[in-house]
Design an enzyme around this catalytic site. Sequence first.
Site, short mmCIF file in Angstrom:
data_model
loop_
_atom_site.label_atom_id
_atom_site.label_comp_id
_atom_site.label_asym_id
_atom_site.label_seq_id
_atom_site.Cartn_x
_atom_site.Cartn_y
_atom_site.Cartn_z
N TYR A 252 0.72 -1.16 -0.01
CA TYR A 252 -0.17 0.04 -0.01
C TYR A 252 0.86 1.22 0.21
CZ TYR A 252 -3.67 -3.36 0.99
OH TYR A 252 -4.65 -4.16 0.90
N TYR B 292 -11.54 -1.23 0.26
CA TYR B 292 -11.37 -0.86 1.65
C TYR B 292 -10.08 0.09 2.16
CZ TYR B 292 -7.83 -4.11 3.74
OH TYR B 292 -6.88 -4.80 3.91
N ARG B 293 -9.17 0.05 1.07
CA ARG B 293 -7.68 0.34 1.36
C ARG B 293 -7.07 0.29 0.11
NH1 ARG B 293 -4.31 -3.50 5.46
NH2 ARG B 293 -2.68 -2.12 6.22
N HIS C 141 4.69 -6.06 -4.51
CA HIS C 141 3.18 -6.42 -4.85
C HIS C 141 2.49 -5.43 -4.42
CE1 HIS C 141 2.51 -6.76 -0.19
NE2 HIS C 141 3.91 -7.29 -0.21
N ASP D 137 -1.43 -11.40 8.64
CA ASP D 137 -0.57 -12.40 8.31
C ASP D 137 0.94 -12.23 8.52
OD1 ASP D 137 -2.66 -13.83 6.44
OD2 ASP D 137 -2.82 -11.85 5.53
#
Length: 614
Positions: free
Chosen positions: A146, A536-537, A455, A208
């Site tokens: 992100y 959501y993000r 990623h 995670d």
Amino acid sequence: MPPSFLPITPTLSTAHSGIPSRLLPKATHAKNLIYNGKTVPDAAPLRRGLPVPQGISKTAFLVAIEELRSALGPDHVTLNDKEVKNGWYMEHPNTHDMMPLFDSEEFIASAVVYPGSVEDVKLIVKWANKHLIPLFPISIGRNLGYGGSAPRVRGSVTIDLGRRMNRILEINADDFTCLVEPGVTFYALHEEIQKRGLGDKMWIDTPDLGGGSVVGNTLDRGVGYTPYGDHWACHSGLEVVLPSVGDDGDVSVFRTGMGALGVGGENTWQCFPYGFGPYNDGIFSQSNFGIVTKMGMTLMPNPGGFESFMYTFANESDLAPLIEIIRPLRISNILENVAQLRHGLQTLSVKGHPRTNYYNGSGPMPDPIIRQHLRSTATGECAWVYYGMSYGPAHIRGHKLSIIDNEFHRIPGCKRIDPATLPADEYFWSRDRIASGTPDLEELKWVNWMPNGAHAAFSPVSPIKGADAEKLYGLAKRRHGEQGLDLMPAFCVGLREMHLIVEIVYDGTDMGMKKRVEKCLRDMIDDAAALGYGEYRTHLALMDQVAGTYNWNDNALMKFNNTLKDALDPNGILAPGRCGIWPKRYRNRGWELKGGETSTEGAGVAPIAGESKI
Ligand code: ADP
């Protein structure tokens, strides 16, 4: 290009952001895999020199930095004027996005400041308002996928809160709560609970990977996998430094909820989140309205037993009927945790081998190839894998597990995988640890799918309905196909909604591939919005686009956010552009990223938003 000798990963005994010693062997292995996958040197000199923020000359900026240094101590302010060094998850940079969707010198800080107290944070805010220099707060900066630790505005000064403000201020074993500073990671909190002999009594909820901070993850509304998985819902109480300077020349600090009581509020601060009057906490999550210096969090009592389970489903078309089965089970709490329904390809990628071990062709890896490789895994050939956990004593678990077993077997070809058949290093056991509150380091492995693995995620939210799952999966599949990318979706099922998390793994040094990834992400966001789904993000690069999809009633929400921003941060110094919220000084100057840009910067900033209070 692995160096001949890789230094040992710092542990929690030497660094606040270190790995617990119990995970050191795993970290050493993971680090080797990552460095084996690097095809370019880990560090490169800055090509563009010191990234000075817009609106101030280099000379004036350097004078301002000296002023900050003399106020805080020379060791607590560092200039970012030498190199871009990426490192890896456990030894990540605090200056830039180590998984850049753009050039690595775009989302980059000019300097990093390390406050040691709330007073230091106030001083930094005052300084930034005086010089009109943008700040970007991070707690640990491991928000990878992100944007990591990167600021949205090039040349911002990063406030690395975690390095010196990382105390666990309280673990309350009667109320099952804790109070932490920004630099407390899930790893650190878990280890401290064990050290105090409370491990049998209470659990934490962990994402995670456990290297992120409790504060940063919660503020970005991250999730974990016990019944306490909704971190924002589980927090209680914030302490916030506001970004402006008042008429009295001071910077305001306030506490939310019961912490606002004039006397004795500490006793219920972590027990009751609301206090009296408007519930203000929400405006400090996914925003740029304040700097959080303390946060309360609830802890989960040990449920008296737990048992992980795993089912596989044979066909891609099982998705919709399976989601229909999951919904009533989840809402009635028979499925008790944020469970994951993962695509079979993730079973391969999480083994940590490069894609080329399985397939050398271009375009998405064909289904028959995925199935062929899955046949030789403990999971076996399948389209979907469900990971869940049942909590409580055996007789209670047995009741719930038999309902789940009956319901899941309504899908022809459904298989329950007996955990007793799974070796100790099977990914299943990592999910088992995470869903029982023990942070792990396994999830990282799929980043090795690509050389220089990076990623970024597409993370839409929908009702728990088969038709919604099919639509989202369908659009993701189409867009991945167009861009020739492997599709690795996971549905994370909450109580009334599900997050689809599609992580695209790419080569962080391959500009062509990064362009395809960005196009794929942007197309999926637009497709989803047209069908009524929102994320959501999201990654820094995509925040303007995602914020733009929440545009009901002529962008009324963003107008409200802008009103708050102008009131709370009139000089626009705090994290400009984060979550698509731009201060007045930056608005309508081309700072928004809508796709295809090569620069993340706009055309300047207005000189001063209002009268400077300093
Ligand atoms: P993590 O600690 O999980 O690695 P980060 O530190 O990367 O998370 O923070 C995630 C996001 O939340 C960042 O974009 C950051 O701006 C914001 N954030 C993190 N900590 C704070 C804080 N203490 N106050 C305000 N915003 C924060």
